[in-house]
Design a protein around this motif. Structure first.
Motif, short mmCIF file in Angstrom:
data_model
loop_
_atom_site.label_atom_id
_atom_site.label_comp_id
_atom_site.label_asym_id
_atom_site.label_seq_id
_atom_site.Cartn_x
_atom_site.Cartn_y
_atom_site.Cartn_z
N ARG A 33 0.85 -1.21 0.00
CA ARG A 33 0.00 0.00 0.00
C ARG A 33 0.87 1.25 0.00
O ARG A 33 0.58 2.23 -0.68
N ALA A 34 1.96 1.21 0.78
CA ALA A 34 2.86 2.36 0.81
C ALA A 34 3.56 2.54 -0.53
O ALA A 34 3.74 3.68 -1.01
N ILE A 35 3.94 1.44 -1.16
CA ILE A 35 4.59 1.52 -2.48
C ILE A 35 3.69 2.24 -3.47
O ILE A 35 4.12 3.16 -4.19
N LEU A 36 2.42 1.83 -3.51
CA LEU A 36 1.50 2.42 -4.48
C LEU A 36 1.08 3.83 -4.07
O LEU A 36 0.88 4.71 -4.91
N SER A 37 0.94 4.08 -2.77
CA SER A 37 0.50 5.39 -2.30
C SER A 37 1.54 6.47 -2.55
O SER A 37 1.23 7.57 -2.99
N PHE A 38 2.81 6.14 -2.25
CA PHE A 38 3.87 7.14 -2.31
C PHE A 38 4.77 6.98 -3.53
O PHE A 38 5.77 7.67 -3.65
N ASP A 39 4.37 6.06 -4.43
CA ASP A 39 5.15 5.84 -5.66
C ASP A 39 6.61 5.55 -5.32
O ASP A 39 7.54 6.13 -5.90
N LEU A 40 6.81 4.65 -4.38
CA LEU A 40 8.15 4.35 -3.89
C LEU A 40 8.98 3.64 -4.95
O LEU A 40 8.46 2.92 -5.81
N ASN A 41 10.28 3.82 -4.84
CA ASN A 41 11.22 3.24 -5.81
C ASN A 41 12.30 2.48 -5.03
O ASN A 41 13.15 3.09 -4.38
N PHE A 42 12.26 1.14 -5.10
CA PHE A 42 13.25 0.31 -4.42
C PHE A 42 14.23 -0.35 -5.40
O PHE A 42 14.96 -1.27 -5.01
N TYR A 43 14.25 0.10 -6.64
CA TYR A 43 15.11 -0.54 -7.63
C TYR A 43 16.57 -0.54 -7.20
O TYR A 43 17.13 0.49 -6.79
N ILE A 44 17.20 -1.70 -7.28
CA ILE A 44 18.65 -1.84 -7.26
C ILE A 44 19.01 -2.84 -8.35
O ILE A 44 18.13 -3.57 -8.83
N PRO A 45 20.26 -2.91 -8.78
CA PRO A 45 20.61 -3.90 -9.79
C PRO A 45 20.29 -5.32 -9.33
O PRO A 45 20.51 -5.67 -8.16
N ILE A 46 19.78 -6.12 -10.24
CA ILE A 46 19.40 -7.50 -9.91
C ILE A 46 20.56 -8.30 -9.31
O ILE A 46 20.36 -9.06 -8.34
N PRO A 47 21.80 -8.15 -9.79
CA PRO A 47 22.89 -8.90 -9.14
C PRO A 47 23.07 -8.56 -7.66
O PRO A 47 23.53 -9.41 -6.89
#
Length: 681
Positions: free
Chosen positions: A470-484
């Motif tokens: 819910r927080a991800i969608l509410s605040f448009d959060l970005n947790f991207y890191i490189p897959i490796p």
């Protein structure tokens, strides 16, 4: 599916046909469902139990192989039938009103799976119903077992595979399907799919699976440690040569069968998104959280009667279903196989799939293996490059279980060939298309968490990950890191006490560079998807390495005091982000207090004030009167441990005095009960 399962030599010949037909079924789903919108936001949990049988006079505990009998008793219970039934595999289930939980068979004949009778909504009332429902499931299961049986939520049975009689009824090891030194074929669910899966994995790789877990080196552990249960003189099957060829490593606990992995219990959560766009976003954003939740839920410090120097199950399952050949493993030059495959088919994710402008090519896995022919087929039919790449990666694997009857005619109203590949790619996230009838939406399955000892803990982690979405969608959060980096994090999560002693790669700043509105109307039910953001986020620039740093789990969960790496501000913490979401929803005081119990468990698990199950189990064994400091977990120790775990499911460390209080309470000098005394009735 029932029919005639093909042995590997025949299944291998049909593999390309199954792959091609699976892709055609996927495309049929894609055409029907790619524009599917406004599905109801729902989610579900899956709990898995080990069924143990106590022999009270002998002070022994064994795994009960009565899965089928228990499910039959549940299905034949007249009172449960009147309430709609609860075993879909054996009866028609009525979903009206407040349906019963449902029970399902699992790979091991000593296992049960239980799910809620209907999906949960994301309203706050539903979140508070999860724990009572989990307790209800356990009660119903127990009521249909023998008086000496109990459903424990332990990841693994401590003495699975020892040389004593650890199962009831007893069967000798080394059957034709598993060919294991330690386990009988009868330990697996007799449904033909399961023994065929085990046998064909073994046949495809050309040898038995090899699972080696480092031994925990205690004061009197023999060094070097040679697993004393391994029989180097066994000559029943050709694969018995494996140990003579080095399969059993020094200083490791050795296991040789699929059941050592697929006999593990876990906690899984599945989310239905409102549409494919939201589903793809959740898949990507939850992926970096997988290793964090794996370490937080660590609960697996024992294998085959020995303390291990790891705390979680993941790699053991990965190796238990690893069907890669020597060529695919890089042990021999490629000659008969197409690719060298860096990962088992049970592994961490290797793809991102969201069409998010913040997704940089530098985040992708440079070792990703893709079937270019399959990818081109998907792209030609209109699937975008990211999603086509994802499925073309999954379809580099061979189908393991094929029924001859299914090869006669392609049926585009079914998904059997697609699911043959999709469901045997066991990654820590799974992206699930709707079924052919479009009755369910696009779903995302979060798979890394270990099962917890108590229903309170399992509810807490379930509710927490829902609130994170819910927080991800509410605040448009970005947790991207490189897959490796996520792949590395999964390895780090295996370390003993990783939750306290290790650091994990995580994104420095998950917040968008502009204010984000939580909802369209500010209502406090939690039932709606947050309003769309006013504009698309900008594609990030600058060195990718500056976007993430090594953090402790305490910092990731509870937030940092000071920035790390090249960040200009501290990481806010997942719990503070969740609390900000709850603040934006104007949740009533009582509901906030109830939810705070769950967040408090996770907060204090992360900062070390509460112990993980792995730490508690290891501490229990090392403090047991029979323990000799040699890493051996005896039959009596296992009996006492299982009794303590059963008590913990009832008491949950109540008042800081019950068994396992270290997992639920801080030590504040409380007077604790002596060993053998129960703190609850």
């Amino acid at each position: 599916a029932l029919g005639t399962p093909l042995e590997w030599r025949d299944a291998k010949k049909a593999a390309d046909q199954v792959r091609q037909w699976g892709i055609e079924q996927l495309l049929a789903i894609w055409r029907r469902a790619k524009g599917k919108e406004r599905d109801v936001l729902r989610w579900g949990d899956e709990i898995e139990y080990l069924v143990v049988a106590y022999e009270y006079q002998q002070r022994k505990v064994k795994l009960s192989l009565r899965q089928a009998d228990i499910l039959d008793a549940l299905a034949k219970d007249v009172a449960l039938q009147k309430q709609g039934g609860c075993v879909p595999e054996l009866q028609n289930i009525a979903r009206e009103g407040e349906p019963l939980p449902t029970f399902h068979p699992e790979f091991g004949r000593f296992m049960l799976e239980a799910t809620p009778g209907k999906p949960w909504g994301i309203g706050f009332k539903d979140l508070l119903d999860v724990e009572p429902n989990m307790k209800w499931r356990r009660t119903i299961a127990k009521e249909h077992m023998e008086p000496n049986e109990y459903p424990l939520t332990l990841t693994t049975f401590p003495r699975l595979g020892t040389r004593d009689d650890f199962i009831t009824p007893y069967f000798p090891p080394s059957g034709d399907r598993l060919r294991s030194q330690f386990l009988p074929d009868e330990i697996a669910n007799p449904h033909i799919r399961f023994p065929t899966l085990a046998a064909n994995i073994r046949a495809r790789r050309g040898r038995k699976v090899a699972i080696n877990v480092p031994i925990f080196k205690d004061e009197h552990t023999a060094m070097p440690f040679q697993d004393p249960t391994v029989d180097y003189d066994l000559h029943k099957w050709p694969e018995d040569d494996d140990v003579r060829n080095g399969a059993a490593k020094e200083d490791h606990i050795y296991m040789d069968a699929m059941a050592f992995g697929m006999g593990s219990c876990c906690l899984q959560i599945t989310f239905q998104a409102k549409n494919i766009i939201e589903g793809r976003k959740l898949y990507d954003q939850l992926s970096p959280l997988g290793p964090i939740l794996l370490a937080l839920t660590a609960a697996t410090p024992i294998y085959k009667g020995f303390l291990a120097d790891t705390d979680v199950r993941w790699n053991q399952i990965s190796r238990a279903v690893d069907d890669r050949t020597p060529e695919e493993l890089g042990e021999k030059p490629l000659h008969n196989d197409r690719w060298r495959l860096p990962k088992s088919r049970y592994a961490s994710n290797s793809t991102y799939i969201s069409q998010d402008p913040r997704l940089r090519k530098e985040y992708m896995d440079p070792e990703l293996v893709v079937d270019e022919g399959i990818k081109q087929r998907l792209v030609d039919e209109g699937m975008d490059d990211l999603l086509a790449t994802h499925f073309a990666h999954l379809f580099i694997r061979d189908p393991i279980v094929i029924f001859g009857e299914d090869l006669k005619e392609l049926d585009l109203s079914k998904t059997d060939h697609f699911e043959n590949l999709q469901s045997t790619n066991w990654q820590h996230m799974r992206f699930k298309p709707p079924p052919p009838d479009n009755s369910i939406g696009w779903r995302v399955e979060f798979r890394p968490m270990e099962i917890q000892i108590t229903d309170f803990e399992n509810a807490a982690f379930s509710v927490f990950i829902v609130l994170v979405t819910r927080a991800i969608l509410s605040f448009d959060l970005n947790f991207y890191i490189p897959i490796p980096r996520t792949t590395e994090n999964m390895e780090t999560a295996h370390a003993r006490d990783a939750v306290l002693n290790e650091k994990f790669y995580f994104r420095n700043d998950p917040l968008p560079p502009r204010p984000a509105k939580a909802t369209a109307n500010g209502h406090g039910s939690g039932n709606t998807t947050p309003a769309a953001q006013p504009s698309r986020p900008a594609t990030p620039t600058g060195p990718v390495e500056d976007e993430y740093s090594l953090m402790t789990i305490d910092e990731i969960i509870n937030g940092q005091s000071n920035p790390s790496g090249n960040s200009t501000k501290p990481f806010p913490g997942l719990i503070p982000l969740v609390e900000s979401y709850l603040n934006s929803m104007n949740v009533d005081v009582q509901t906030r207090c109830d939810l705070a119990r769950y967040l408090d468990l996770i907060r204090k698990r992360a900062n070390g004030r509460y112990w993980t199950a792995a730490k508690w189990i290891r501490h229990f064994v090392r403090g047991h009167g029979e323990y000799k400091g040699d890493s051996v977990v005896s039959e009596r120790t296992t009996y006492d441990l299982c009794e303590a775990v059963e008590e913990m499911t009832r008491c949950e460390g109540r008042s800081g005095e019950g068994v396992g209080w270290e997992m639920f309470m801080e030590n504040k000098g409380m007077t604790r009960k002596r060993k053998g005394e129960s703190a609850c009735g």
